[in-house]
Design a protein around this motif. Structure first.
Motif, short mmCIF file in Angstrom:
data_model
loop_
_atom_site.label_atom_id
_atom_site.label_comp_id
_atom_site.label_asym_id
_atom_site.label_seq_id
_atom_site.Cartn_x
_atom_site.Cartn_y
_atom_site.Cartn_z
N TYR A 45 -5.81 -6.00 -7.18
CA TYR A 45 -5.54 -7.22 -7.94
C TYR A 45 -6.68 -8.22 -7.73
O TYR A 45 -7.56 -8.02 -6.88
N PRO A 51 0.44 -8.97 -6.25
CA PRO A 51 1.76 -8.60 -6.80
C PRO A 51 2.88 -8.93 -5.80
O PRO A 51 2.68 -8.89 -4.59
N GLN A 68 3.66 -7.95 -11.29
CA GLN A 68 2.30 -8.45 -11.32
C GLN A 68 2.32 -9.95 -11.63
O GLN A 68 2.98 -10.38 -12.57
N TYR A 81 -7.00 -4.83 -12.31
CA TYR A 81 -5.65 -4.55 -11.85
C TYR A 81 -5.37 -3.05 -11.97
O TYR A 81 -5.46 -2.48 -13.05
#
Length: 209
Positions: A45, A51, A68, A81
């Motif tokens: 991420y 997340p 997310q 991602y």
């Protein structure tokens, strides 16, 4: 300054029965068979959009939700991602996947599925169910704009309803039977997979061979 790309390791213990809910707005999702853990893998991420992972247990059932958290909502951020998750092959699983923009590769044939539900917005979805399931289960896929390909296991009955909006429905190893598609094992096998696949604009491909 640009956000930093980070990775978070995920490792959750065993469960007798589980519901796993994955919600990814943009990115790449890979699911496959794991080992003894209920769920493990890597969550990539952009900092600080880590997340959120929630795990709730009540009685015999465990629910895991991974969401997310993004502020971008644009496909240009999709490469930043990616979730690569491995699931326990023995735990009875209800699996729900929601992802908006991106690519999904779900290799689920060796899992102990009870039900699979996938909602996709824009992108490409590949669901491989090839394996030796021991009991019936249901598959529901709602696709938006893009391509969805679904591989069924050999030797089990398959009955699929498929509806496309503006786009093509391609089948291999299945025959049209009224408003649905069935394979030669349907009605004769101990295990049956019931599938309902709906597409918007794009292509649906069902493969049972």
């Amino acid at each position: 300054s640009f956000p930093t790309r980070r990775s978070s390791d995920l490792e959750l213990g065993k469960a007798e029965m589980a519901r796993i809910e994955l919600r990814m707005k943009v990115g790449q999702l890979k699911l496959s068979k794991g080992d003894s853990k209920l769920i493990e893998g890597d969550l990539h991420y952009l900092d600080p959009e880590k997340p959120t992972v929630r795990m709730d247990s009540s009685g015999f059932r465990t629910t895991v939700s991974i969401d997310q958290v993004t502020r971008g909502h644009t496909s240009s951020r999709g490469d930043s991602y990616s979730w690569d998750l491995r699931l326990n092959p023995d735990t009875p699983l209800d699996l729900k996947v929601d992802f908006g923009v991106g690519e999904g590769k779900l290799n689920l044939g060796e899992l102990n599925l009870r039900a699979l539900e996938v909602h996709m917005g824009v992108g490409e979805l590949n669901v491989d169910l090839r394996g030796t399931p021991k009991h019936d289960y249901s598959v529901t896929i709602h696709g938006g704009v893009g391509q969805a390909t679904l591989y069924f296991p050999a030797g089990v009955g398959v009955v699929a309803e498929a509806h496309g909006g503006i786009g093509a429905i391609k089948v291999r190893g299945l025959d049209k039977d009224g408003g649905r598609y069935v394979n030669s094992a349907y009605g004769h096998s101990k295990v049956t997979i019931h599938a309902d696949v709906t597409g918007g604009i794009g292509e649906i491909e069902l493969i049972a061979e």
